[in-house]
Design an enzyme around this catalytic site. Structure first.
Site, PDB file in Angstrom:
ATOM      1  N   GLY A  35       0.848  -1.188   0.000  1.00  0.00           N
ATOM      2  CA  GLY A  35       0.000   0.000   0.000  1.00  0.00           C
ATOM      3  C   GLY A  35       0.880   1.234   0.000  1.00  0.00           C
ATOM      4  O   GLY A  35       1.954   1.221   0.610  1.00  0.00           O
TER       5      GLY A  35
ATOM      6  N   LYS B 130       7.703  15.838  -7.367  1.00  0.00           N
ATOM      7  CA  LYS B 130       8.453  14.609  -7.658  1.00  0.00           C
ATOM      8  C   LYS B 130       8.431  14.380  -9.160  1.00  0.00           C
ATOM      9  O   LYS B 130       7.357  14.323  -9.762  1.00  0.00           O
ATOM     10  CB  LYS B 130       7.843  13.427  -6.906  1.00  0.00           C
ATOM     11  CG  LYS B 130       7.910  13.577  -5.394  1.00  0.00           C
ATOM     12  CD  LYS B 130       7.478  12.322  -4.668  1.00  0.00           C
ATOM     13  CE  LYS B 130       5.993  12.102  -4.719  1.00  0.00           C
ATOM     14  NZ  LYS B 130       5.567  10.955  -3.866  1.00  0.00           N
TER      15      LYS B 130
ATOM     16  N   ASP C 211       6.697   6.660  -3.103  1.00  0.00           N
ATOM     17  CA  ASP C 211       6.432   6.485  -1.668  1.00  0.00           C
ATOM     18  C   ASP C 211       7.719   6.597  -0.856  1.00  0.00           C
ATOM     19  O   ASP C 211       7.751   7.211   0.216  1.00  0.00           O
ATOM     20  CB  ASP C 211       5.795   5.116  -1.405  1.00  0.00           C
ATOM     21  CG  ASP C 211       4.576   4.853  -2.266  1.00  0.00           C
ATOM     22  OD1 ASP C 211       3.907   5.823  -2.668  1.00  0.00           O
ATOM     23  OD2 ASP C 211       4.297   3.672  -2.544  1.00  0.00           O
TER      24      ASP C 211
END
Length: 317
Positions: A40, A240, A273
């Site tokens: 996740g 990003k 992430d």
């Protein structure tokens, strides 16, 4: 960035099904069994943030819903082994985690297939009273969530979460948000825009992937995304840009931080992430904006040279 000792990360972890890696030179086996793991977006960030900050006295808490099934128990055990605090994991007796399957192509890019509409993470806010949630979140000085964290929630739960976040922010919490836009999770782009606008109005640090901004808003340039986010009141913006330099905007400055060159990309899962985790870790530890950008790039560059979202602890940069 002010001293922070406790971080809350809100999101969803699912059961992951994937094909085992085929040894080089061998023919793929039809109808082969699948490997089972967990994954996740915010969970990936939580694990990496915990690894990078726990030795300095920071505690990372994961906030989500799980069931009481064997998969949920395995997740909790794995998170605790990573040093993640699970007091904010609410276990629902009538729900189970969501599930997804993945296919990886030769370039390392992945295709995802989801089964999550009835997951515990979708309904945890409906099952838990506001005072209980506030007790957990109000003890945290930084709260991080993503667009996926919002997308999986029913409309009423999104509104309730906004109220809770606003109260936490009034009490001094720093709110960090990653745009992570997935069109399939939203009823319509206009619904997502509404909730992103509400979320950004509460956000102190925004992580934006430009491709996601283009999908959601139709932007032609990154400066459009930056200006809209500044107009929402966000004080620190991180753009990003994958293998390109990231941009960091704060106090009227726009800083460019070069990415690290990676010759052999194995798997891009969790690149964004892990970047967010590296950036936040360095900021929590007192690093400058430039140092935080370098830290994000370094961790992401390491992660994409390994298969899967979570690299071994021994491979951490």
């Amino acid at each position: 960035m002010k001293t922070i000792q406790r971080v809350a990360i809100i999101g969803e972890c699912m059961v992951e099904l994937s094909k085992p890696r085929q040894p080089e030179g061998e023919t793929a086996i039809p109808n082969c069994s699948l490997s089972q793991g967990f994954g996740g977006d915010t969970l990936n960030t939580a694990i990496y943030l915990s690894r990078m900050t726990q030795s300095a006295g920071f505690e990372t808490c994961y906030i989500t819903g799980l069931g009481v099934d064997p998969f949920s128990r395995q997740m909790l055990e794995a998170w605790r082994e990573e040093g993640i605090e699970t007091q904010g994991v609410y276990q629902l007796t009538d729900r189970v985690p969501g599930m997804y399957a993945i296919e990886t192509d030769e370039s390392g890019e992945r295709q995802f297939y989801y089964w999550r509409n009835e997951s515990a993470a979708r309904f945890w806010l409906e099952a838990i009273d506001t005072d209980t949630v506030m007790k957990t979140l109000s003890s945290c000085q930084l709260i991080y969530l993503s667009g996926i964290s919002l997308a999986i929630l029913p409309e009423d739960s999104r509104a309730r979460l906004m109220t809770i976040l606003a109260e936490c922010r009034e009490q001094g919490a720093v709110i960090a948000f990653d745009n992570n836009y997935r069109p399939r999770l939203w009823e319509a782009p206009q619904v997502a825009q509404h909730w992103y606008q509400n979320m950004l109005a509460l956000t102190d640090i925004a992580f934006l992937t430009f491709e996601d901004e283009q999908l959601l808003w139709g932007d032609e340039t990154e400066q459009q995304a930056i200006q809209r986010t500044l107009d929402s009141g966000v004080g620190e913006i991180v753009i990003k840009r994958g293998a390109q330099a990231c941009w960091i905007v704060k106090d009227g400055q726009q800083i460019e931080v070069a990415a690290q060159t990676v010759a052999n990309v194995i798997d891009t899962t969790a690149a964004g992430d892990s970047f967010s985790a590296g950036y936040l870790a360095k900021r929590l530890l007192g690093g400058s904006l430039t140092e935080a950008g370098h830290c994000g790039h370094q961790l992401a560059a390491t992660v994409i040279q390994h298969r899967g979202a979570i690299i071994p602890k021994t491979a951490m940069p």
